[in-house]
Write a protein that holds these residues in place. Structure first.
Motif, PDB file in Angstrom:
ATOM      1  N   TYR A 150      -3.077   6.513   7.480  1.00 36.42           N
ATOM      2  CA  TYR A 150      -3.613   5.773   6.339  1.00 36.42           C
ATOM      3  C   TYR A 150      -4.983   6.267   5.876  1.00 36.42           C
ATOM      4  N   LYS A 154      -5.810  11.694   6.113  1.00 32.02           N
ATOM      5  CA  LYS A 154      -4.451  12.187   5.918  1.00 32.02           C
ATOM      6  C   LYS A 154      -4.307  13.564   6.566  1.00 32.02           C
ATOM      7  N   GLY A 205       0.814  -1.210   0.000  1.00 27.67           N
ATOM      8  CA  GLY A 205       0.000   0.000   0.000  1.00 27.67           C
ATOM      9  C   GLY A 205       0.844   1.255   0.000  1.00 27.67           C
ATOM     10  N   LEU A 206       0.156   2.358  -0.080  1.00 29.57           N
ATOM     11  CA  LEU A 206       0.821   3.645  -0.022  1.00 29.57           C
ATOM     12  C   LEU A 206      -0.021   4.550   0.828  1.00 29.57           C
ATOM     13  N   PRO A 207       0.502   5.214   1.826  1.00 29.18           N
ATOM     14  CA  PRO A 207       1.870   5.088   2.332  1.00 29.18           C
ATOM     15  C   PRO A 207       2.127   3.662   2.826  1.00 29.18           C
TER      16      PRO A 207
END
Lengths: 333, 153
Positions: free
Chosen positions: A226, A229, A171-173
């Motif tokens: 997550y 933000k 995933g990102l972040p």
């Protein structure tokens, strides 16, 4: 019931931060004054308690039974479990602090139905040890990782830790492994308290409260990273401002950040008043931090009163004439 | 105190660890990252609104990667119905230059601490770098893609 009180206390704290920032507009109180106060209470309280402990007399050396004490030359000494050197003690303390050696020895006791009636059975119980190990190490890594928000430029070891923690790049972040481990471990430590009847019986609100606090802090942090933000640049400027004593409240930061920082502050302020002081206390464990040299070195009991010693020589000097008169033998004429 | 020397030494080390950020930041300006220059003209418009991009650009890039590589889509339709070509070049058209030292921001000390000289981070002066270095976040874009300098050709 005891768990419920602690849970409600944490909910109230979350509400205080939410209402305080959203309704009462006191973001500078929750962002600046409370963290500073908490830091002062934490450092001051911690130092105070450790010094207070340091004032208690150190008891006589306690040789522990988990290792063979130094004895006859043909009996093998357990040099770490029952050390007679400073190095041995350092290794024993390091094992205790870094790997919870004493907890590793944790056993469970059960009554089992044997062929001739109930039988007492002992077995190894490593889950508590493993859960605490995961919990404490994750906590430490998370605290060190947070340094990236407090210092600029970010030192290499913090970046390396950050990279290792997110190395799976899911995933990102990227999901931090310690985030997962931490939440799982806290949940385990909590479930253990409510599901095992014996442990539940001895658990107090003071046992549940830190668990709920730490869990809420973790969840609020995870939400900020997550899901909702937050502006990380503004937060870092704010955190560095706190460290430089020129704090400026960032604009447009969600209330969840204030909840996070308020819970952390309360936990820090609560720290010196609570069982969390085992962080400092473990260094002062009397059965772990002393060389087992009871019979090799003379130890004087620290609370012995200072007595005037009256030796026979002095006695004879004082009463020599009288002793001679009644015909008692004297050593010196 | 008993063993007072050792206890006090340990406490001093403990307090030193706790106050490490205070001393580390001592005398440095709290300037924030350098502000990247957006080469924006009147007609150009970002893929999504700036607020959204600030928070979610990494997820959008991941989404682009997946839809391009896995589903073969070459175009992205944004929330306003505008179509963009799925390519890093779409970003780099505007977001490719370096930075100017931070002169504004929430806290305004005079000088700027500049970039980070650290082997783990990109030390170029490209668009992403200043904020990413500041937050100590290393993007993985350039481990596959060629660097953004190609974009300005």
């Amino acid at each position: 019931m005891k768990a419920l009180y602690s849970f409600l206390a944490v909910i109230v704290l979350i509400l205080i931060a939410t209402l305080g920032v959203n309704v009462a507009n006191m973001s500078s109180v929750f962002g600046i004054i409370v963290p500073y106060l908490a830091f002062v209470v934490f450092v001051g309280g911690f130092v105070y308690r450790v010094i207070k402990w340091g004032k208690s007399p150190v008891p006589f050396r306690i040789p522990t039974t988990c290792g063979q004490q130094k004895s006859l030359p043909w009996i093998k000494q357990s040099k770490i479990e029952n050390p007679t050197s400073a190095l041995g003690v350092i290794v024993r303390m390091a094992l205790e602090i870094l790997f919870f050696r004493s907890l590793f020895r944790n056993t469970k006791t059960e009554l089992k139905e044997g062929p001739y009636g109930p039988q007492l059975a002992y077995g190894s119980a490593k889950w508590l040890w493993f859960g605490s190990l995961v919990f404490h190490w994750s906590f430490l890594i998370i605290v060190i990782r947070h340094l990236r928000l407090f210092i600029e430029p970010v030192p290499f070891f913090v970046q390396m830790l950050d990279g290792l923690d997110g190395m799976l790049q899911i995933g990102l972040p990227p999901i931090y492994l310690t985030d997962l481990f931490f939440v799982v471990a806290v949940t385990f430590l909590f479930l253990r308290r409510i599901l095992i009847p014996r442990v539940k019986y001895i658990s107090l609100p003071a046992d549940y409260f830190p668990l709920f606090m730490i869990f809420s802090i973790a969840v609020s942090g995870i939400l900020m990273r997550y899901f909702y933000k937050v502006d990380i640049i503004a937060i870092k400027e704010f955190a560095i401002g706190l460290a430089q004593f020129h704090p400026v409240i960032p604009q447009g930061i969600g209330v969840i950040f204030y909840v996070h920082i308020f819970l952390v502050s309360v936990l820090f302020a609560y720290f010196p008043l609570s069982k969390l002081m085992h962080m400092g206390g473990i260094f002062l464990s009397p059965t772990r931090n002393m060389i087992s040299n009871n019979r090799m070195v003379r130890h004087i009991n620290p609370w012995n009163p200072v007595l005037e010693v009256h030796t026979y020589e002095h006695y004879e000097d004082e009463f020599r004439e009288k002793m001679k008169k009644v015909g008692l033998p004297v050593e010196k004429e | 105190m008993y063993k007072g020397g050792k206890i006090i030494a340990a406490l001093i080390i403990f307090v030193a660890f706790l106050t490490f950020p205070i001393f580390y930041n001592l005398g440095k300006a709290n300037a924030g990252p350098d502000v990247p220059v957006v080469q924006q003209t009147a007609t150009t418009q970002c893929v999504e609104p700036a607020e959204y991009m600030r928070a979610n650009h990494m997820q959008l890039l991941n989404k682009w990667r997946d839809s391009f590589v896995q589903q073969g889509k070459t175009e992205y339709v944004n929330s306003q119905g505008k179509t963009f070509e799925i390519s890093l070049q779409s970003c780099l058209q505007c977001h490719s230059t370096g930075t100017v030292p931070n002169a504004g921001g929430a806290s305004i000390p005079a000088s700027n601490t500049g970039g980070v000289s650290n082997p783990a981070l990109n030390t170029s002066d490209q668009f992403c770098v200043s904020c990413h270095n500041y937050a100590s976040v290393k993007p993985t874009c350039w481990s596959c893609h060629s660097g953004p300098e190609g974009a300005t050709k």
